[in-house]
Scaffold this active site. Structure first.
Site, mmCIF file in Angstrom:
data_model
loop_
_atom_site.group_PDB
_atom_site.id
_atom_site.type_symbol
_atom_site.label_atom_id
_atom_site.label_comp_id
_atom_site.label_asym_id
_atom_site.label_seq_id
_atom_site.Cartn_x
_atom_site.Cartn_y
_atom_site.Cartn_z
ATOM 1 N N LYS A 153 -67.179 1.270 25.068
ATOM 2 C CA LYS A 153 -66.985 2.091 23.861
ATOM 3 C C LYS A 153 -67.350 1.278 22.620
ATOM 4 O O LYS A 153 -67.060 0.073 22.539
ATOM 5 C CB LYS A 153 -65.524 2.541 23.785
ATOM 6 C CG LYS A 153 -65.227 3.582 22.709
ATOM 7 C CD LYS A 153 -63.764 4.020 22.778
ATOM 8 C CE LYS A 153 -63.432 5.097 21.749
ATOM 9 N NZ LYS A 153 -62.009 5.510 21.814
ATOM 10 N N SER A 208 -61.317 10.475 22.180
ATOM 11 C CA SER A 208 -62.452 9.998 21.424
ATOM 12 C C SER A 208 -63.447 9.183 22.245
ATOM 13 O O SER A 208 -64.569 8.958 21.794
ATOM 14 C CB SER A 208 -61.964 9.142 20.254
ATOM 15 O OG SER A 208 -61.360 7.947 20.714
ATOM 16 N N SER A 252 -57.169 9.128 24.102
ATOM 17 C CA SER A 252 -58.632 9.035 23.991
ATOM 18 C C SER A 252 -59.356 8.532 25.231
ATOM 19 O O SER A 252 -60.585 8.618 25.291
ATOM 20 C CB SER A 252 -59.012 8.159 22.785
ATOM 21 O OG SER A 252 -58.809 8.868 21.588
#
Lengths: 424, 116
Positions: free
Chosen positions: A29, A104, A128
């Site tokens: 990420k 997310s 997330s």
């Protein structure tokens, strides 16, 4: 498969020649620092920012022989439930490209679901990792707070967030957690737990005699197809020898509110560092200090990030602090106490990961309250510092549904074991 | 990345100005002046569309936050302990590494806007 925009930066970072993750490709990420490789947090603010050091989890991936294949797309600074707030455009759900992958960590989950990486790292502040795992039909683990180092993770809400693995199977996710878990002198909130972890070995599917607590409050108001799919998965666990009992957690009715007060408050402080002087976007230095910072931050941050910074500033400001922030901390303690009481009687706690099916692209992005309420089942776990896993439970209307299994503090083996039985 | 203590204490001092506003207004009644005030504290200029949308959105979100009033008081600090380490010199970033991402530098320093 068409490009789902899973990556912001596609660049290969080779790890050691051998190790437990040799030959494994990993998507990381883009809020996790990679030395020499652009790290944007999905924001214009950090477009072009190249970290001078690696996050501890990146060092551990390299030492374990993994090959990083790119920096995964994400909601800007982790603020979103759909990956639509990314400055670099939304990620699409590989299962249905007209729908969001969740957020997310949407790029991380989509990369795994689309086969663009074997496994991925996401971060979970209020769901997330688990939300995109559920929406994309893969496995995601939010570790106990303090199990995994946050050094090099660009902070959104320090007291809530953990780096967590995403993978196609429970065993692969657990094996990735084995590599990143354990104490780190660079993060004083890490604990001794996880130093010699072998969570992968717990993926043995043996739930004989396990007690699963089912929380009615976390099924209320959920989509009918989600409820049916999760209940079927729980019946399957019972058929394998687990016992289910109802446990009530009245405090969770206040979890989303408490989460958003605490997370936005911490964000308003954390994101104060972005002033365009030391790193990140700069609007130039023409005006005075205050004008320049306000302009830089206006240009660099997107709408959702501004909304959360302002809400957090409001909640912390004198006169409102006791009303919002102090009460949210009370709610957090209440949620923690509720879970402690429940784990006196049960081994794991089950709920739908998400109360909804994956949104269509553009469906809810203009309605922040709808987006926030979708985090109802995931945020209690972060408030209580507990571990939780989302494992595919089946489909409803052809779309993936995730079952969330929550464990006691540092009870990663138990949730891995229970989740591996769901896969069978 | 580390926080700047100066920025934060300045923001805290400014935030103290809002006491009167808190006492005077119903918290769920948010107008554009309230939004502008908080945006000023946070040093974030807003786009026109954001100024238009935020008051109503904030009112709805803050009204939802109000339900925290129902939460009982809890003893919250019980399990916290300080974690300390010896204060020893360690290797850090070099000057060029630290300056590498800055928009403007001068003679090995960050260059920022004028402060007054």
């Amino acid at each position: 498969m068409a490009d789902v925009n899973a990556f912001i930066t596609e660049e290969t970072i080779e790890g050691a020649d051998d190790g437990p993750l040799a030959g494994t490709t990993v998507a990381v990420k883009d809020n996790i620092s990679t030395a020499g490789v652009e790290t944007t947090c999905g924001s214009r603010m950090l477009e072009g920012y190249v970290p001078p050091y690696d996050a501890t989890v990146v060092t551990r991936l390299a030492d374990a022989g993994a090959t990083i294949v790119g920096k995964a797309n994400m909601d800007e600074f982790g603020m979103g439930t759909t990956t639509e707030t990314s400055h670099f455009g939304p990620t699409r759900n590989p299962v249905d490209p007209d729908r969001v992958p969740g957020g997310s960590s949407g790029g991380s989950a989509a990369a795994v679901a689309a086969g663009e990486a074997d496994v991925a790292l996401g971060t979970d502040t209020g769901g997330s990792v688990r939300c995109p795992a559920a929406f994309c039909g893969v496995v995601g683990i939010k570790p106990t707070y303090g199990l995994v180092s946050r050094y090099g993770l660009i902070a959104y809400a320090n007291s809530l967030e953990q780096v967590g693995p995403i993978a196609g199977t429970v065993e692969e996710a657990a094996a990735l957690l084995d590599v990143i878990a354990g104490p780190d002198p660079h993060d004083a909130t890490t604990r001794e737990a996880g130093a010699d972890a072998n969570y992968a070995a717990a993926a043995d599917g043996d739930v004989e005699g396990m007690t699963v607590g089912v929380v009615p409050e976390l099924f209320e108001g959920a989509h009918e197809g989600v409820v049916e799919t999760v209940e079927a998965a729980l019946s399957d666990l019972e058929a394998q020898g687990a016992e289910t009992v109802e446990v009530s957690l009245p405090s969770v009715e206040h979890a989303v509110q408490a989460y958003y007060v605490i997370a936005t408050s911490e964000a308003s402080s954390n994101l104060a560092r972005f002033d365009g002087v030391r790193y990140g976007h700069s609007a130039g230095h023409d005006g005075n200090w205050n004008e320049t910072f306000a302009e830089t931050r206006s240009e660099g941050f997107g709408e959702e990030v501004k909304r959360r910074i302002l809400l957090g500033t409001y909640a912390l400001s004198a006169g409102y602090h006791e009303k919002y922030y102090a009460k949210a901390q009370d709610a957090r303690a209440w949620v923690r106490s509720d879970f402690d009481d429940a784990f006196a009687d049960v081994d794991v706690i089950a709920s739908p990961t998400m109360p909804v099916l994956p949104f269509e692209l553009g469906e809810g992005i203009d309605d922040p309250m709808t987006m926030y309420l979708a985090d109802a089942n995931t945020t209690p776990v972060n408030l209580a510092n507990l571990p939780a896993i989302s494992v595919p439970a089946g489909t409803a209307e052809g779309l993936p549904v995730g079952l969330q299994l929550i464990g006691p503090k540092f009870g990663e083996e138990t949730i891995v074991r229970a989740a591996s039985a769901v896969e069978e | 990345m580390s926080d700047s203590p100066d920025e934060r204490s300045e923001a805290a001092a400014d935030a103290a100005d809002t006491v009167d506003a808190a006492e005077a207004a119903d918290a769920t009644d948010v107008d554009v002046e309230d939004v502008d005030h908080v945006a000023g504290l946070a040093r974030v200029d807003l786009e026109a569309a954001e100024r238009e949308a935020f008051p109503e959105q904030f009112a709805e979100i803050l009204e939802y936050f109000e339900t925290l009033d129902e939460v009982p008081e809890f003893d919250r600090e019980a399990e916290l302990v300080n974690v300390m380490r010896p204060d020893e010199v360690r290797e850090g970033l070099t000057q060029s590494e630290a300056l590498r991402n800055a928009a403007e530098t001068e003679d090995g320093y960050f260059r920022g806007p004028r402060v007054s």
